[in-house]
Design a protein around this motif. Sequence first.
Motif, PDB file in Angstrom:
ATOM      1  N   ASN B  15       0.813  -1.207   0.000  1.00 52.53           N
ATOM      2  CA  ASN B  15       0.000   0.000   0.000  1.00 52.53           C
ATOM      3  C   ASN B  15       0.857   1.272   0.000  1.00 52.53           C
ATOM      4  O   ASN B  15       0.388   2.351  -0.292  1.00 52.53           O
ATOM      5  N   THR B  52      -2.137  -6.084  -6.364  1.00 48.76           N
ATOM      6  CA  THR B  52      -2.006  -4.944  -5.469  1.00 48.76           C
ATOM      7  C   THR B  52      -2.681  -5.268  -4.148  1.00 48.76           C
ATOM      8  O   THR B  52      -3.818  -5.749  -4.124  1.00 48.76           O
ATOM      9  N   LEU B  53      -1.937  -5.032  -3.056  1.00 49.00           N
ATOM     10  CA  LEU B  53      -2.472  -5.371  -1.756  1.00 49.00           C
ATOM     11  C   LEU B  53      -2.577  -4.119  -0.902  1.00 49.00           C
ATOM     12  O   LEU B  53      -1.641  -3.740  -0.193  1.00 49.00           O
ATOM     13  N   PRO B  54      -3.713  -3.434  -0.951  1.00 47.60           N
ATOM     14  CA  PRO B  54      -3.842  -2.127  -0.293  1.00 47.60           C
ATOM     15  C   PRO B  54      -3.905  -2.220   1.216  1.00 47.60           C
ATOM     16  O   PRO B  54      -3.933  -1.204   1.893  1.00 47.60           O
ATOM     17  N   THR B  55      -3.935  -3.400   1.790  1.00 52.78           N
ATOM     18  CA  THR B  55      -4.036  -3.514   3.236  1.00 52.78           C
ATOM     19  C   THR B  55      -2.704  -3.853   3.879  1.00 52.78           C
ATOM     20  O   THR B  55      -2.623  -3.994   5.094  1.00 52.78           O
ATOM     21  N   LEU B 100      -4.323 -13.230   3.632  1.00 51.41           N
ATOM     22  CA  LEU B 100      -3.830 -13.879   2.412  1.00 51.41           C
ATOM     23  C   LEU B 100      -4.070 -15.390   2.395  1.00 51.41           C
ATOM     24  O   LEU B 100      -3.829 -16.050   1.401  1.00 51.41           O
TER      25      LEU B 100
END
Lengths: 816, 102
Positions: B15, B52-55, B100
């Motif tokens: 992020n 994309t891993l916004p967390t 995940l």
Amino acid sequence: MPIHQGLHGDEVDFENIWGAIASAFREIHTKNASRLSYEELYRFAYRIVLKKKGEDLYLRVRQFEHEWLSNEVRGSIQALFSPNVLASPQSLGGTTTNERRVAGEKFMKGLKQAWGDHQVCMSMLADVLMYMDRVYCQDNRRPSIYTAAMMLFRDDILKTPTSDVEGRLVLDLLTHVILDQIQMERGGDVIDKHLIKSCVYMLEGLHEDDQESEELRLYTASFEVEYLETSRVFYRQEAELLLRESDAGGYCKHARRRIYEEEERCKSTLLEATSAKIQKVVEDELIKNRIHELVEMESGVRFMIDNERLEELNLIYDLNTRVDDKKTELTRAIQKRIVDMGTDANNAAIAASQAPATTADAGEKGKSPAQEKNINMQTVAAIRWVEDVLHLKDKFEKIWRDSFQSDNLLQTALTRSFADFINSPTFPRSSEYISLFIDENMKKGIKGKTEMEIDSVLEKAIVLLRYIQDKDLFERYYKKHLCRRLLMNKSISNEVEKQMISKMKIELGNNFTLKLEAMFKDMTISEELTSGFKHHVDGLGEKDPKRIELTINVLTSMTWPLETMGGTGDEEGKRPKCNFPTAIDKIKRGFEKYYNQKHSGRQLTWLANMGSADIKAVFPRVPSKDGSFKERRHDLNVSTYGMVILLLFNDLPAGQHLTFEEIQAQTNIPHSDLIRNLQSLAVAPKTRILIKEPMTKDVKPSDRFSFNEGFNGKFVKIKVGVVSSGNKVESDRERRETEKKNDDSRAFCIEAAIVRIMKQRKELPHQQLVLETLSQLATQFKPEVNMIKKRIESLIEREYLERIDGASLDSYRYLA
Amino acid sequence: MADSNLTEYVTLVSNDGFEFKILRSAACLAGAIKNSLDPTYGFKEGSDNRVTLPTINGVTLEKVCEYLYYNQKYAESKDAPDMEIPPELCLELLIAADYLDV
């Protein structure tokens, strides 16, 4: 959604988020996923579940799917219901098979497509909703969303009516279409197996109930039941039609092909799990319920046997084995055929032997050549019978080996059937015939054959012997025939004789051959005696040029069936002693003396009726028909009696004659023997050494005999045969005697067995005693129960046994 | 549909803008990443080979990647060496692991 919001932010706006998810799902269902971010959707669902809204989400998704299936998918399926699909086979009105097939395939393709899409979309949805499955469903024991969606497909698509007016469900329609297609394939059409298999997989993947129990798969619970039932009806009708229109062989081939087809169909079109079930249906309808008719058909088992249809027999064996481990029907048919054919052989033998038997009995006293021929014919019939039976045996052996895969049960059945007709009460002569068969082979049959061939002949005889129930009767005949062969040197090979006996020993045990071996032993000892005696005479020094050579056979009277040799057994014991000429008498006394030195205390009885003699005869010069005028020398081989008779004429001046009565008075030869010997010396055309007046066939007491000086034989050596010296079939009278003797000796055997059993058991009920007696004697013969009863009576009379008073069953006690 | 696109490495984005190129096989040890990249589904991540891993922030994602490789390397062996985890990262890592599906 603000991107930087953490996972554990404050409240979630459920309705908003759901709106986003639902529109994304619609995109997925319409195959437009490429613009969607998995991570985003996943994160939405994750957060909802995290905020304890899992249940809401679950129910919403299910509702969404329900609506999707009902509104979007069902419509596209219904669009495929053309009249050709809906048409049932019963109301075929106007649709051809081909039209139905094409429409059916279209329907299945549509369904398969909808099902496939649903599966793919749902696995995508399930992955997006992974966190819901992992947390909410597990904690609340809900089926996973994927499973739930599959059930929805079942309920919203398969279990809905095909139309508003018709109650039939889509599932039933599918079943009907698949069955229709399979029926087309059975009829020879080509169908899309892969397509059907896809539909079958769908049915297998879905369950009747919501617990997903194994046995309630839609395939098993709905389709398979229907499939088996329609197949049953189909094969029942087919069996009926085929039995009417085809032959048994064709039927078998067809049935086997059908079984194979169904097996293949399960592999390629349906599921292998159905294989056993459908095969059972085919087997029931085509085989089990029809096997009796099939076997009994005109072209059935009997026809196949008679025409050596090995392949068809193999088929029918195979089919029968499928439905019945015991192969009852086939066994029954085979047994019946064996017994029928065996009985035919029996009847042929009886017919061949009975026609002339009437004359043979009437002319018992003097046997004319014509009657002689009859006897020969009977012997031929006997050997013919044995060959028939062997032929039969070979035939069925071949069928058994080639068509029945050497099946054990059938072998037992074959053996039993052969034993049945061979021991048939209407055919009492099998023992005698088999012995005669061996006799014939020992005397002639094996001449010039290789060891292998001889062995196979002997083996055949043993095979038949195995079937014989009354082994004791066979032993009696065999002894009688062997006796003749040994004493008259008729056997071709002593080796083969011994081989036969050792074979019998293996087959029937030591007891059986004991006496037969003793006979051989007597023969060997006699040879030693003969040479010993010759040596002894040589040692006496007096070289007598006229010396008579003596060959002697000393036979143990218990071992040899001598009474059967004498022909007239009734006179046993008071057999008149024949008066031997002095020269003979002297050597006879010499031998008796010599024998007594070796074995004191033994009594020798001379059986003149069984010997033979070689005489050198000189016929004086007399003019003969061909003009020659010279002395003729002949070596005559005659019976002992014949020799005694001829020697009488040595002392008689030329031209003189003797009457029948005079001959009898001087020789003391028994009446019937004398008649027979005189017939062969004076009547038989080639050996007419004596002249008989008047020249008739019959010999009367007043007849006169004189030496035939003009006798002219073609050969130097002449054998004067005495009527009836070979082994022949017995006449009925002889036969009755043999049976009587056999029964007598059986009586002893039975008594001995009873005593043995009782000695051991002390007390025994009647029924059990009879059973044990039967089993003890089984290897020798099968006594009648009546006979056993009589022997028990007799033993009680003689105080070996007593009845036990007051016992609930008839019982006996052994008295020591 | 994305078969030709099946690269050996994929990119994970944190992020705070860090990008991690990591072996696809290692990345797919995490259930959520695996699903997002599934070529048969055809999600956006699948065609871009980029998740994309916004967390998750860069520090945590680095540790996650380290763990994924570590996991792949010692998956078969019994006596794996301990992996060093700074105490201050523990909570962040636990949350990321749950998210995940590692």
